[in-house]
Write a protein that holds these residues in place. Structure first.
Motif, PDB file in Angstrom:
ATOM      1  N   VAL A   1     -44.519  23.056 -23.416  1.00 47.87           N
ATOM      2  CA  VAL A   1     -45.498  22.289 -22.659  1.00 47.87           C
ATOM      3  C   VAL A   1     -45.527  22.880 -21.248  1.00 47.87           C
ATOM      4  CG1 VAL A   1     -46.035  20.040 -21.662  1.00 47.87           C
ATOM      5  CG2 VAL A   1     -45.140  20.194 -23.997  1.00 47.87           C
ATOM      6  N   VAL A   2     -46.709  23.140 -20.714  1.00 48.91           N
ATOM      7  CA  VAL A   2     -46.847  23.706 -19.371  1.00 48.91           C
ATOM      8  C   VAL A   2     -47.851  22.849 -18.605  1.00 48.91           C
ATOM      9  CG1 VAL A   2     -47.559  25.709 -18.020  1.00 48.91           C
ATOM     10  CG2 VAL A   2     -46.321  26.043 -20.163  1.00 48.91           C
ATOM     11  N   VAL A   3     -47.424  22.341 -17.440  1.00 48.08           N
ATOM     12  CA  VAL A   3     -48.248  21.425 -16.654  1.00 48.08           C
ATOM     13  C   VAL A   3     -48.377  21.944 -15.227  1.00 48.08           C
ATOM     14  CG1 VAL A   3     -48.534  19.040 -15.863  1.00 48.08           C
ATOM     15  CG2 VAL A   3     -47.390  19.499 -18.049  1.00 48.08           C
ATOM     16  N   GLU A   4     -49.593  21.961 -14.701  1.00 47.61           N
ATOM     17  CA  GLU A   4     -49.805  22.323 -13.301  1.00 47.61           C
ATOM     18  C   GLU A   4     -49.127  21.267 -12.434  1.00 47.61           C
ATOM     19  OE1 GLU A   4     -52.057  21.713 -15.565  1.00 47.61           O
ATOM     20  OE2 GLU A   4     -53.362  23.449 -15.844  1.00 47.61           O
ATOM     21  N   HIS A   5     -48.251  21.711 -11.539  1.00 46.88           N
ATOM     22  CA  HIS A   5     -47.439  20.762 -10.779  1.00 46.88           C
ATOM     23  C   HIS A   5     -47.046  21.386  -9.448  1.00 46.88           C
ATOM     24  CE1 HIS A   5     -43.656  17.978 -10.635  1.00 46.88           C
ATOM     25  NE2 HIS A   5     -44.685  17.452 -10.007  1.00 46.88           N
ATOM     26  N   GLY A   6     -47.700  20.940  -8.359  1.00 43.71           N
ATOM     27  CA  GLY A   6     -47.398  21.523  -7.059  1.00 43.71           C
ATOM     28  C   GLY A   6     -47.775  22.992  -7.028  1.00 43.71           C
ATOM     29  N   ASP A   7     -46.926  23.786  -6.369  1.00 44.41           N
ATOM     30  CA  ASP A   7     -47.148  25.228  -6.300  1.00 44.41           C
ATOM     31  C   ASP A   7     -46.518  25.911  -7.509  1.00 44.41           C
ATOM     32  OD1 ASP A   7     -48.489  25.007  -3.907  1.00 44.41           O
ATOM     33  OD2 ASP A   7     -46.676  25.281  -2.694  1.00 44.41           O
ATOM     34  N   GLY A   8     -47.101  25.669  -8.659  1.00 48.07           N
ATOM     35  CA  GLY A   8     -46.568  26.280  -9.873  1.00 48.07           C
ATOM     36  C   GLY A   8     -46.750  25.384 -11.071  1.00 48.07           C
ATOM     37  N   TRP A   9     -45.819  25.492 -11.994  1.00 49.36           N
ATOM     38  CA  TRP A   9     -45.911  24.760 -13.250  1.00 49.36           C
ATOM     39  C   TRP A   9     -44.546  24.171 -13.617  1.00 49.36           C
ATOM     40  CZ3 TRP A   9     -47.736  29.582 -12.245  1.00 49.36           C
ATOM     41  CH2 TRP A   9     -49.123  29.775 -12.311  1.00 49.36           C
ATOM     42  N   THR A  10     -44.568  22.979 -14.165  1.00 49.96           N
ATOM     43  CA  THR A  10     -43.379  22.352 -14.745  1.00 49.96           C
ATOM     44  C   THR A  10     -43.583  22.294 -16.249  1.00 49.96           C
ATOM     45  OG1 THR A  10     -42.843  21.053 -12.778  1.00 49.96           O
ATOM     46  CG2 THR A  10     -42.042  20.224 -14.890  1.00 49.96           C
ATOM     47  N   GLY A  11     -42.547  22.575 -16.990  1.00 51.81           N
ATOM     48  CA  GLY A  11     -42.689  22.575 -18.442  1.00 51.81           C
ATOM     49  C   GLY A  11     -41.363  22.363 -19.133  1.00 51.81           C
ATOM     50  N   TRP A  12     -41.415  22.358 -20.437  1.00 54.45           N
ATOM     51  CA  TRP A  12     -40.210  22.222 -21.245  1.00 54.45           C
ATOM     52  C   TRP A  12     -40.506  22.630 -22.679  1.00 54.45           C
ATOM     53  CZ3 TRP A  12     -43.134  18.211 -19.392  1.00 54.45           C
ATOM     54  CH2 TRP A  12     -43.759  17.392 -20.334  1.00 54.45           C
ATOM     55  N   THR A  13     -39.449  22.974 -23.374  1.00 51.09           N
ATOM     56  CA  THR A  13     -39.548  23.241 -24.808  1.00 51.09           C
ATOM     57  C   THR A  13     -38.584  22.301 -25.503  1.00 51.09           C
ATOM     58  OG1 THR A  13     -39.458  24.963 -26.504  1.00 51.09           O
ATOM     59  CG2 THR A  13     -37.797  25.066 -24.766  1.00 51.09           C
ATOM     60  N   THR A  14     -38.902  21.893 -26.709  1.00 52.06           N
ATOM     61  CA  THR A  14     -38.172  20.822 -27.390  1.00 52.06           C
ATOM     62  C   THR A  14     -37.577  21.323 -28.695  1.00 52.06           C
ATOM     63  OG1 THR A  14     -39.653  19.174 -26.407  1.00 52.06           O
ATOM     64  CG2 THR A  14     -38.366  18.479 -28.317  1.00 52.06           C
ATOM     65  N   PHE A  15     -36.320  20.894 -28.958  1.00 49.89           N
ATOM     66  CA  PHE A  15     -35.630  21.180 -30.213  1.00 49.89           C
ATOM     67  C   PHE A  15     -35.429  19.868 -30.973  1.00 49.89           C
ATOM     68  CE2 PHE A  15     -34.346  24.406 -27.186  1.00 49.89           C
ATOM     69  CZ  PHE A  15     -34.406  25.582 -27.913  1.00 49.89           C
ATOM     70  N   ALA A  16     -35.554  19.926 -32.289  1.00 49.37           N
ATOM     71  CA  ALA A  16     -35.348  18.719 -33.097  1.00 49.37           C
ATOM     72  C   ALA A  16     -33.892  18.267 -33.043  1.00 49.37           C
ATOM     73  CB  ALA A  16     -35.762  18.974 -34.546  1.00 49.37           C
ATOM     74  N   GLN A  17     -32.961  19.215 -33.023  1.00 47.39           N
ATOM     75  CA  GLN A  17     -31.525  18.923 -32.958  1.00 47.39           C
ATOM     76  C   GLN A  17     -30.942  19.558 -31.698  1.00 47.39           C
ATOM     77  OE1 GLN A  17     -30.237  16.929 -35.263  1.00 47.39           O
ATOM     78  NE2 GLN A  17     -32.127  16.908 -36.500  1.00 47.39           N
ATOM     79  N   GLU A  18     -29.753  19.115 -31.334  1.00 49.70           N
ATOM     80  CA  GLU A  18     -29.103  19.687 -30.163  1.00 49.70           C
ATOM     81  C   GLU A  18     -28.907  21.186 -30.372  1.00 49.70           C
ATOM     82  OE1 GLU A  18     -25.121  19.204 -27.351  1.00 49.70           O
ATOM     83  OE2 GLU A  18     -25.312  18.037 -29.205  1.00 49.70           O
ATOM     84  N   PRO A  19     -29.443  22.009 -29.482  1.00 47.77           N
ATOM     85  CA  PRO A  19     -29.320  23.460 -29.669  1.00 47.77           C
ATOM     86  C   PRO A  19     -27.901  23.930 -29.375  1.00 47.77           C
ATOM     87  CG  PRO A  19     -30.388  22.999 -27.582  1.00 47.77           C
ATOM     88  CD  PRO A  19     -30.216  21.671 -28.266  1.00 47.77           C
ATOM     89  N   THR A  20     -27.490  24.946 -30.104  1.00 42.51           N
ATOM     90  CA  THR A  20     -26.175  25.531 -29.860  1.00 42.51           C
ATOM     91  C   THR A  20     -26.198  26.326 -28.557  1.00 42.51           C
ATOM     92  OG1 THR A  20     -26.718  27.548 -31.061  1.00 42.51           O
ATOM     93  CG2 THR A  20     -25.782  25.724 -32.340  1.00 42.51           C
TER      94      THR A  20
END
Length: 512
Positions: A324-343
């Motif tokens: 997910v990438v969102v315009e936020h201030g001077d740049g972008w805030t985002g994240w990627t999601t895992f179904a389970q806790e990643p190793t």
């Protein structure tokens, strides 16, 4: 001035008349066209300069009268000879080449070609006017996608057309020499080619510093004779692209405002999200459950983040990151999601991938990136995004790290960043490091890299690209100038914090 080449570019002549020989004379001026039923009916001394002789009657291949006609037309200063013939004797072709007189072969009715040529010679602007009207019909007030504009433009002009981006890369259509366009010059362009001309027209958004797209047409061979009329049609097509740009920009800004507002509501949460907020997130395609890894991409303040969002997403996806990438201030805030806790290994692999993506973004827009730790749920999403923002603030000051940092790499540096936000520490930090300022050897940068490398001379030398003996000598000078012993943990911590504070770009401090 009308030339033989210009006549060949007329819609009625294009495709119906071809050059059999004598191409060297295509740029000779044309003043009149003259029908001739019999080649022998053109006596010596008749005709006039700049005249195109159009033979309306049949001519047999090898007819000696044709050779005589060519010589008489040249002697009279004529511009060309046109025949309703598919085959002409080789000797006649050689003669036309030697005389430099265009010999034209017509597959259409010669009288129709004659009428079209005479109308054009009587009113040279007629062809331009017809082309403008046809362009307005093709690019009416409906909003057309740029790809459709290019397709219609190519059909209208019967020539290769293309749409280039602001870097000069083709997005739709195809021309042979897109690199001939000077994309940094925001003006209409006419570029000579070996066998024709390239015409380019910028398509701009109001207030934009440069064009978003370029419309390009290549007119080669006889089609180049129409180069004076085509720019008007090209301008009409560029207006159609601009209309699409405005419509598309409004959609982008509306979507960006919606995403930014939703992100703000999430980051202000104090507890579990409401059903309405969960519904808004679902409508946006955002997954709040699972394990999230936040990322923050900082950009120069003047950058149009709305316009660049699609490119940021493309760069991430090209590296296999669906975020997910969102315009936020001077740049972008985002994240990627895992179904389970990643190793831990999976998180490291993600960080390596994001580092590669950041290199591409830094090269194009001067971006820097911070990455948070994995956290579960909505509260975890808020935490990892905050961590990524802290890491990004540090990444902006660390070219030696490629303007990229992951929170797991920060350790104490993340805590130092929070302390350094107080108003009282900055003057103290500057005073502490003042003896190193303006000293030869880039001592502040050396000290910062040395502390980042946990006091490793070898790693510091590798980061700075100097010999380890040089690093050792610089560190000794630092200790002497500051009166400290870097073997003491407390002194290392204080200096690490001071280096982080004075090296922030917005403070304007340079330690070299």
């Amino acid at each position: 001035m009308t030339t033989v080449r210009r006549l060949l570019a007329l819609p009625e002549w294009s495709g119906a008349v071809r050059v059999l020989a004598g191409a060297a004379g295509l740029d000779e001026p044309v003043s009149a066209v003259r029908p001739l039923s019999d080649p022998a009916a053109y006596p010596p001394g008749s005709g006039g300069a700049g005249e195109v002789v159009m033979v309306t009657g049949p001519v047999e291949a090898g007819d000696w009268r044709l050779d005589a006609l060519l010589r008489r037309v040249v002697d009279a200063g004529g511009a060309a000879v046109l025949l309703a013939a598919r085959e002409v004797a080789y000797g006649t072709l050689r003669l036309a080449d030697r005389l430099g007189l265009p010999l034209l072969g017509a597959s259409a009715d010669v009288l129709d070609l004659l009428v079209a040529a005479r109308l054009f010679l009587a009113e040279p602007e007629t062809d331009r006017a017809r082309l403008v009207l046809a362009a307005h019909r093709a690019f009416d007030e409906r909003t057309l996608a740029p790809e459709d504009v290019v397709a219609r433009l190519g059909e209208l002009l019967e020539a290769p057309a293309a749409l280039l981006d602001e870097r000069g890369q083709p997005l739709a259509g195809e021309v042979r020499e897109p690199g001939a366009v000077r994309v940094r010059e925001v003006v209409r362009q006419r570029v000579p080619l070996d066998d024709g001309v390239l015409l380019a027209h910028p398509a701009l958004l109001p207030g934009a510093p440069g064009p978003s797209f370029w419309l390009v047409v290549e007119l080669r061979g006889t089609a180049a004779g129409r180069a004076d009329a085509v720019p008007v049609a090209l301008s009409v097509a560029a207006t159609a692209v601009q209309r699409w740009l405005l419509s598309h920009r409004l959609e982008l800004e509306r979507d960006a405002r919606s995403r930014t507002a939703l992100l703000g509501d999430l980051l202000r949460l104090d507890g579990e999200p409401s059903a309405q907020l969960r519904r808004r997130a679902a409508d946006a395609g955002w997954q709040l459950t699972g394990w999230h890894v936040g990322l923050r991409i900082g950009a120069p303040p003047a950058l149009d983040t709305v316009a660049w969002t699609a490119q940021v997403v493309r760069v991430l996806r090209s590296e296999g990151v669906d975020a997910v990438v969102v315009e936020h201030g001077d740049g972008w805030t985002g994240w990627t999601t895992f179904a389970q806790e990643p190793t831990a290994a999976r998180v490291r692999a993600l960080a390596d991938t994001l580092r590669t993506a950041n290199r591409a973004l830094h090269g194009s827009v001067g971006a820097h990136m911070g990455v948070g730790r994995p956290h579960p749920g909505t509260s975890g999403l808020i935490s990892t995004v905050a961590e990524a923002a802290d890491a990004a603030r540090l990444a902006a000051t660390r070219p030696e790290a490629g303007f990229f940092l992951q929170v797991d790499q920060l350790g104490m540096a993340q805590l130092l960043l929070e302390w350094a936000r107080t108003d009282t520490f900055e003057p103290a930090a500057r005073a502490l490091l003042a003896p190193l300022q303006d000293q030869p050897g880039d001592l502040i940068r050396t000290l910062s890299a040395y502390l980042d490398a946990e006091s490793s001379i070898a790693e510091t030398a590798a980061v700075l690209g100097v010999h380890r003996n040089t690093v050792a000598a610089r560190i000794q000078r630092v200790e002497r100038l500051l009166g400290v012993d870097l073997r003491h943990r407390d002194e290392r911590l204080a200096l690490h914090l001071a280096c982080r504070t004075v090296s922030r770009p917005q403070e304007g401090f340079q330690g070299s």
